[in-house]
Design a protein around this motif. Structure first.
Motif, PDB file in Angstrom:
ATOM      1  N   LYS A   1     -10.105   2.921  -0.390  1.00  0.00           N
ATOM      2  CA  LYS A   1      -9.552   1.910   0.506  1.00  0.00           C
ATOM      3  C   LYS A   1      -8.389   1.204  -0.191  1.00  0.00           C
ATOM      4  O   LYS A   1      -7.323   1.011   0.378  1.00  0.00           O
ATOM      5  CB  LYS A   1     -10.649   0.916   0.876  1.00  0.00           C
ATOM      6  N   LEU A   2      -8.613   0.849  -1.447  1.00  0.00           N
ATOM      7  CA  LEU A   2      -7.601   0.150  -2.219  1.00  0.00           C
ATOM      8  C   LEU A   2      -6.341   1.000  -2.346  1.00  0.00           C
ATOM      9  O   LEU A   2      -5.229   0.545  -2.108  1.00  0.00           O
ATOM     10  CB  LEU A   2      -8.177  -0.145  -3.606  1.00  0.00           C
ATOM     11  N   LYS A   3      -6.556   2.276  -2.686  1.00  0.00           N
ATOM     12  CA  LYS A   3      -5.422   3.180  -2.864  1.00  0.00           C
ATOM     13  C   LYS A   3      -4.686   3.368  -1.546  1.00  0.00           C
ATOM     14  O   LYS A   3      -3.474   3.309  -1.473  1.00  0.00           O
ATOM     15  CB  LYS A   3      -5.930   4.532  -3.386  1.00  0.00           C
ATOM     16  N   GLY A   4      -5.466   3.587  -0.488  1.00  0.00           N
ATOM     17  CA  GLY A   4      -4.875   3.849   0.817  1.00  0.00           C
ATOM     18  C   GLY A   4      -4.086   2.667   1.345  1.00  0.00           C
ATOM     19  O   GLY A   4      -3.039   2.821   1.958  1.00  0.00           O
ATOM     20  N   LEU A   5      -4.572   1.452   1.092  1.00  0.00           N
ATOM     21  CA  LEU A   5      -3.888   0.286   1.621  1.00  0.00           C
ATOM     22  C   LEU A   5      -2.664  -0.079   0.808  1.00  0.00           C
ATOM     23  O   LEU A   5      -1.676  -0.575   1.334  1.00  0.00           O
ATOM     24  CB  LEU A   5      -4.849  -0.908   1.679  1.00  0.00           C
ATOM     25  N   LEU A   6      -2.728   0.161  -0.489  1.00  0.00           N
ATOM     26  CA  LEU A   6      -1.620  -0.279  -1.331  1.00  0.00           C
ATOM     27  C   LEU A   6      -0.498   0.733  -1.444  1.00  0.00           C
ATOM     28  O   LEU A   6       0.655   0.363  -1.588  1.00  0.00           O
ATOM     29  CB  LEU A   6      -2.135  -0.660  -2.720  1.00  0.00           C
ATOM     30  N   SER A   7      -0.831   2.024  -1.386  1.00  0.00           N
ATOM     31  CA  SER A   7       0.270   2.980  -1.502  1.00  0.00           C
ATOM     32  C   SER A   7       0.488   3.643  -0.147  1.00  0.00           C
ATOM     33  O   SER A   7      -0.419   3.748   0.665  1.00  0.00           O
ATOM     34  CB  SER A   7      -0.034   4.019  -2.569  1.00  0.00           C
ATOM     35  N   ASN A   8       1.710   4.057   0.080  1.00  0.00           N
ATOM     36  CA  ASN A   8       2.018   4.667   1.369  1.00  0.00           C
ATOM     37  C   ASN A   8       1.842   6.177   1.336  1.00  0.00           C
ATOM     38  O   ASN A   8       1.924   6.837   2.342  1.00  0.00           O
ATOM     39  CB  ASN A   8       3.450   4.322   1.782  1.00  0.00           C
ATOM     40  N   LYS A   9       1.634   6.708   0.139  1.00  0.00           N
ATOM     41  CA  LYS A   9       1.581   8.169   0.030  1.00  0.00           C
ATOM     42  C   LYS A   9       0.224   8.644  -0.472  1.00  0.00           C
ATOM     43  O   LYS A   9       0.143   9.426  -1.399  1.00  0.00           O
ATOM     44  CB  LYS A   9       2.680   8.655  -0.921  1.00  0.00           C
ATOM     45  N   SER A  10      -0.846   8.112   0.095  1.00  0.00           N
ATOM     46  CA  SER A  10      -2.143   8.550  -0.392  1.00  0.00           C
ATOM     47  C   SER A  10      -2.652   9.691   0.473  1.00  0.00           C
ATOM     48  O   SER A  10      -2.363   9.768   1.658  1.00  0.00           O
ATOM     49  CB  SER A  10      -3.123   7.386  -0.372  1.00  0.00           C
ATOM     50  N   LYS A  11      -3.409  10.567  -0.159  1.00  0.00           N
ATOM     51  CA  LYS A  11      -3.924  11.728   0.587  1.00  0.00           C
ATOM     52  C   LYS A  11      -5.412  11.536   0.835  1.00  0.00           C
ATOM     53  O   LYS A  11      -6.239  12.090   0.150  1.00  0.00           O
ATOM     54  CB  LYS A  11      -3.669  13.013  -0.210  1.00  0.00           C
ATOM     55  N   ILE A  12      -5.734  10.714   1.842  1.00  0.00           N
ATOM     56  CA  ILE A  12      -7.128  10.450   2.149  1.00  0.00           C
ATOM     57  C   ILE A  12      -7.409  11.080   3.503  1.00  0.00           C
ATOM     58  O   ILE A  12      -6.545  11.069   4.389  1.00  0.00           O
ATOM     59  CB  ILE A  12      -7.377   8.926   2.167  1.00  0.00           C
ATOM     60  N   ALA A  13      -8.596  11.650   3.655  1.00  0.00           N
ATOM     61  CA  ALA A  13      -8.956  12.267   4.925  1.00  0.00           C
ATOM     62  C   ALA A  13      -8.761  11.257   6.044  1.00  0.00           C
ATOM     63  O   ALA A  13      -9.086  10.087   5.895  1.00  0.00           O
ATOM     64  CB  ALA A  13     -10.413  12.707   4.872  1.00  0.00           C
ATOM     65  N   SER A  14      -8.170  11.705   7.147  1.00  0.00           N
ATOM     66  CA  SER A  14      -7.950  10.750   8.216  1.00  0.00           C
ATOM     67  C   SER A  14      -8.272  11.360   9.564  1.00  0.00           C
ATOM     68  O   SER A  14      -8.382  12.581   9.713  1.00  0.00           O
ATOM     69  CB  SER A  14      -6.499  10.262   8.185  1.00  0.00           C
ATOM     70  N   PHE A  15      -8.440  10.486  10.533  1.00  0.00           N
ATOM     71  CA  PHE A  15      -8.739  10.919  11.894  1.00  0.00           C
ATOM     72  C   PHE A  15      -7.468  10.744  12.721  1.00  0.00           C
ATOM     73  O   PHE A  15      -6.886   9.659  12.739  1.00  0.00           O
ATOM     74  CB  PHE A  15      -9.869  10.061  12.459  1.00  0.00           C
TER      75      PHE A  15
END
Lengths: 270, 277
Positions: free
Chosen positions: B34-48
């Motif tokens: 969550k922290l990574k996803g919110l702070l960076s714009n280029k994170s590779k987290i599974a998404s819907f």
């Protein structure tokens, strides 16, 4: 978004929405004590009773009503409590502000920067009225007013700027990390005791004096009292003043940057 | 990026222009993500992917229906048009103030009806004087009698939707989005709303109806947008869309879970199958 752009965006948004900000702050004040008979009055009765309790415990009970550098302890304490109530109230109230406003943010497009700012403004309004109570106490007790009392608006501004920066930062952090609210509450309880709200550190205590120098709250609390009772000028506190402004500006910049960085993601996270 | 109140569009009649709008909701499973996803714009987290490459243009004075089964992305699209949330990619351009009315009403239930009116108007930026003026009209339209002074938590769902609709329409937006909100009112109130909506339309304002049912839409929508699993199936007149959509919805109900997850209807195919009225 760059640092300067973030700061500019937040400031423009606050300025453009200043009327809405003010009206919402007044609304919050009116509704904080909704359902109570005295309502709006509680905003002033609460700090007044707080002063009364501390006065009873410390002035009558423990300290037997001595004085601090020629100023009666009760009057000295009142100034400190009123200052701390503002700082602490705005800081504790702001960290959950965006989460608490989620119901509105999820339904309409809203200038989000005014959400933490409105907590500061409503506490500011209460503070100004409380300051009138401080002057009342000063006149009733016949305490002479300091020669630099015109510095008081400067210290109130410094206080406000500090809590505004903090509120932007804390409200964004809490969205990321809710535990921050609980952690900060504990920290503030501790800060109350290492800040000169109820007591002054003895001048020969090296450790405490260093803490006071780097404690932004100490600068503000001492500043209020310097302006109200004593003849200290800004130059006498130059070093602590510069440290204070460095911390305050750092909070403000960090607050704007984090707020802008997260703002488009707030809604999907709340 | 969203740009609102843009005064120089290519076509002055277009009030909403969505171009290749895509919306991904990241699915965080740990705090670190969550922290990574919110702070960076280029994170590779599974998404819907809630919306996938939607492009559409709505004109001034149009009344448009937005239909789709549950989870098709209707409300996400409505939120993006309102400006509440931003698309992950693509652009949205909206001219004028948008007001969204939800079935979940968005009211503060511990406050009385009248306080909700005041609060909503305050958040919209109205002055106390303007609010005083609007208050009377809203109360009159909502027509819930003495209940207006009681907390909204004591209201029936019908009363809530009456008040919600009354507030939303009197705020006088340029674009009104109604998300499943008229479903709970009784027929006399629905008629009153539809009359008000007609007035609203006549004054050149745009309305978007969001629903999974088509009954109300056929009568007064100029066009219907059908989306499924975040993708645009088709845009057309009610006659072109309603039958194929209803046919598809019936078929969908009989499918297995596996089929439901995969199916992406083709408009032409369903038009052939169920006809255009």
């Amino acid at each position: 978004m760059g640092i300067l752009e973030s700061i500019a965006t937040v400031m423009v948004e606050l300025w453009e929405n200043r009327r809405r900000l003010f009206r919402l702050s007044v609304y919050d004040l009116k509704n904080q004590h909704g359902g109570t008979v005295l309502g709006f009055l509680w905003n002033f009765l609460n700090p007044a009773f707080q002063v009364l309790v501390y006065w009873f415990v410390f002035a009558i009970g423990l300290r037997q009503g001595g004085d601090v550098d020629g100023v009666s302890y009760v009057v000295w304490l009142t100034a400190g409590i009123v200052c701390w109530t503002y700082t602490n109230g705005a800081m504790v109230g702001s960290d959950m502000s965006i989460i608490g406003f989620a119901d509105v943010l999820k339904r309409m497009r809203f200038p989000i920067a005014i959400v933490p700012a409105k907590v500061v403004v409503s506490n500011f309004i209460t503070h100004i009225v409380s300051m009138a109570v401080v002057f009342l106490v000063i006149f009733i007790t016949g305490t002479p007013i300091g020669t630099n009392v015109w510095l008081l608006p400067y210290y109130i501004f410094a206080n406000t700027f500090f809590v505004l920066g903090y509120s932007l930062l804390a409200s964004s952090i809490t969205v990321l990390f809710r535990d921050f609210h609980n952690i900060s509450n504990t920290v503030f309880r501790f800060l109350f005791f290492i800040s000169p709200v109820m007591w002054m550190p003895p001048e020969d205590d090296q450790l405490l004096c260093t803490i006071m120098k780097f404690n932004p709250f100490a600068y503000i609390l001492n500043g209020y009292r310097d302006a109200l009772f004593y003849d200290w000028s800004l130059a006498d506190n130059l070093e602590t003043g510069l440290i204070f402004w460095a911390i305050a500006i750092a909070f403000f910049i960090a607050g704007c940057v984090l707020h802008m960085r997260l703002r488009n993601k707030f809604i999907d996270t709340l | 990026m969203i740009s609102k109140n843009n005064k120089t569009p290519s076509n002055s009649d277009n009030v909403i222009i969505c171009k290749n709008v895509t919306k991904d909701y990241p699915l965080y499973s740990t705090f670190g993500q969550k922290l990574k996803g919110l702070l960076s714009n280029k994170s590779k987290i599974a998404s819907f992917r809630a919306l996938d490459d939607i492009s559409l243009t709505l004109k001034k004075g149009e009344c448009v229906g937005l239909i789709g089964l549950n989870g098709s992305g209707k409300s996400t699209l409505a939120s993006i048009i309102t400006g509440i949330t931003t698309p992950s990619s693509g652009s949205v351009r909206v001219k004028g103030e948008v007001s969204m009315l939800c079935a979940a009403s968005g009211m503060r239930t511990q406050l009385s009806g009248i306080d909700n009116i005041r609060f909503k108007c305050l958040t919209m930026g109205y002055t106390d004087k303007q609010i005083k003026g609007m208050e009377k009209e809203i109360i009159e339209f909502a027509d819930i009698g003495m209940h207006i002074h009681q907390p909204v938590k004591t209201y029936s769902s019908g009363m809530r939707s009456r008040l919600g609709f009354a507030i939303a329409i009197h705020i006088d937006p340029d674009i009104l989005i109604i998300d499943e909100a008229l479903a709970v009112g009784d027929s006399s109130f629905t008629d009153k709303c539809l009359k008000k909506i007609d007035e609203f339309k006549a004054s050149g304002k745009t309305i978007i109806f969001v629903s999974h049912g088509v009954t109300a839409m056929t009568t007064f929508c100029d066009r219907i947008i059908w989306i499924n699993r975040g993708k645009l199936v088709g845009i057309g007149t009610p006659a072109e869309i309603v039958n194929p959509y209803c046919g598809f919805a019936r078929e969908y109900a009989t499918m297995s879970n596996e089929q439901q997850k995969k199916i992406m209807p083709d408009l032409k195919e369903y038009q052939k199958k169920y006809g255009i009225t």
